[in-house]
Design an enzyme around this catalytic site. Sequence first.
Site, PDB file in Angstrom:
ATOM      1  N   GLY A  36      24.204  -1.152  34.084  1.00  0.00           N
ATOM      2  CA  GLY A  36      24.401  -2.445  34.716  1.00  0.00           C
ATOM      3  C   GLY A  36      23.096  -3.166  34.971  1.00  0.00           C
ATOM      4  O   GLY A  36      23.089  -4.293  35.444  1.00  0.00           O
ATOM      5  N   GLU A  72       0.829  -1.205   0.000  1.00  0.00           N
ATOM      6  CA  GLU A  72       0.000   0.000   0.000  1.00  0.00           C
ATOM      7  C   GLU A  72       0.868   1.263   0.000  1.00  0.00           C
ATOM      8  O   GLU A  72       1.836   1.372   0.764  1.00  0.00           O
ATOM      9  CB  GLU A  72      -0.887  -0.023   1.242  1.00  0.00           C
ATOM     10  N   CYS A 102      -5.605  -2.959   1.699  1.00  0.00           N
ATOM     11  CA  CYS A 102      -5.442  -3.140   3.142  1.00  0.00           C
ATOM     12  C   CYS A 102      -6.763  -3.290   3.904  1.00  0.00           C
ATOM     13  O   CYS A 102      -7.325  -4.377   3.980  1.00  0.00           O
ATOM     14  CB  CYS A 102      -4.597  -2.006   3.710  1.00  0.00           C
ATOM     15  N   GLY A 113      23.032   5.359  28.128  1.00  0.00           N
ATOM     16  CA  GLY A 113      23.556   5.108  29.451  1.00  0.00           C
ATOM     17  C   GLY A 113      23.457   3.633  29.777  1.00  0.00           C
ATOM     18  O   GLY A 113      22.374   3.048  29.716  1.00  0.00           O
ATOM     19  N   LYS A 163       3.870  13.392  31.493  1.00  0.00           N
ATOM     20  CA  LYS A 163       5.233  12.929  31.207  1.00  0.00           C
ATOM     21  C   LYS A 163       5.287  12.231  29.843  1.00  0.00           C
ATOM     22  O   LYS A 163       6.181  12.502  29.025  1.00  0.00           O
ATOM     23  CB  LYS A 163       5.710  11.954  32.290  1.00  0.00           C
ATOM     24  N   LYS A 169      -9.267   2.796  -2.468  1.00  0.00           N
ATOM     25  CA  LYS A 169      -9.550   2.179  -1.169  1.00  0.00           C
ATOM     26  C   LYS A 169     -10.946   2.599  -0.704  1.00  0.00           C
ATOM     27  O   LYS A 169     -11.267   3.786  -0.654  1.00  0.00           O
ATOM     28  CB  LYS A 169      -8.488   2.607  -0.155  1.00  0.00           C
TER      29      LYS A 169
END
Length: 551
Positions: free
Chosen positions: A292, A45, A149, A289, A520, A113
């Site tokens: 660990g 598409e 689609c 970053g 946030k 479509k």
Amino acid sequence: MSDTLTIALAQINPVVGDVAGNIRLIRDARARAAAAGADLVVFGELCVCGYPPEDLVLKGAFLESCEAAVHDLAEETAEGPAMLVGAPWRVAGKLHNAALLLDHGRVAATRLKHNLPNYGVFDEARVFVAGPAPGPVAFRGIRLGVMVCEDMWYPDVAETLGESGAEILVVLNGSPFEMDKPNLRLEHARARIAETGLPLVYVNQVGGQDELVFDGSSFVLDGQGRPAAGVAPWTDAVEITRWSREPDGWCCEGALAAPVSRLENVYRALVTGLRDYVVKNGFPGVVLGLSGGIDSALCAAIAVDALGPDKVWCVMMPSPYTSADSLEDAALVAGMLGTRLDTISIEPAMAVFGSMLAPVFAGREADITEENLQSRARGLTLMGISNKFGPMVLSTGNKSEMSCGYATLYGDMCGGYAVLKDVYKTTVFALSSWRNHTRPPGCLGPGGAVMPERVIAKPPSAELKPNQTDQDSLPPYDVLDAILDCLIEGEMSVPETCAHGFDEDMVRRVWRMLDRAEYKRRQAPPGVKVSSRAFGRERRYPITNAFTRLI
């Protein structure tokens, strides 16, 4: 009337807006198909402009570029195989999402479509006009039922095509990956086959586009809904299928693709999404970053698999609260992956911020403010490296953290891309263990383990204060993620979620954290969508929202 047909499934990776580059991909795929004797090459598409083009299609110059490219392509079909391509197309002054048959040196047929998706990540009704229910396309004595689609997800278009004499259904797709989407596509395809009795060709694009990632996974099903051919996911490919007319309809011969596990699909989605975001936007590599911990270790592994170790720069930024184990684990991860690792202590920055803010903070006890300053010092450090040397900062937070706001604005949230943004913590654990034992096809990282097992086994911690673990602030991740799945993917209410066996107080607490962290998330970088309800362009809630306080 022809009794044989060779169809090539062209699973390519277009770039939105790069019309010239996409045309080169189309030409290359057609050349490969022609060498194999194809009569028709089917693409995805809107392959001419890339999918989804969003508001680019509102620019007249962009549409003119697409239309000129299509006519140039069409001229090349005076000889050799025809092509079915997708492009934005203007008809009688209205803009459509179109499938175009290019044959005999011209645009031989146009199909528009009909069903425009307007949910989730899709808003096609905003920029395109729906076309009428299409009839079959006559192609060298065969009637092809061409759909675009979303037209396959509803019965109306296939029903119209079947009733008007189509012999083979052909679907051009730009279908983004989700964990359960491959099976869902097959369900819809089989429903259309059951309704019409016709075989179906499904061609999807592959590659990453901003937050979306496309797996390809193109296939052919016969008139009984059985697999007849398939293209391996996550690969650029041209797959040849050979068709013959039999008394009970058209039969297809082709190669079947090997099945791919759920975890492999998710991992390769993350690799593909990150690789294409970095490469298509011209970044020389990434910097992240490396703490660990498991999130940053998995991000580093994905980055190395996507880009190669020479394009991944890891930075360990210890504070006085960083454990010796974390320092050692970060070094082990970088060594196993073969990446560069620099260690830059943030202790001097902590001291400077402490003395700088001391007059204002006088009389106040240390609290989360000082913890967030540590995270922001790390963000500032990574952004400095990015500005000086050019690599994009890769954020390492996961969906569990982003759901609950367990992240620091302008700290660990800073960056250009968040590869784990739609991956819950429990899936982070599963992917890390899986990648330690499996190297997927096309990945550039090592064949063995990519992180020490103890990185996976140890309790997660932000290490912003002594003896801190994530579970000091969050429920256990197996419980948290199950609740979040109900609230986010399931859009369930608190009572509905509690009915799954969860404590009501805990559910309400998670509900409130989820909604209050919207401000946030609105400022977070984009990241790969792998779930059915990803943050960003798909899950859009108001930042100012009093509903949570009312329940």
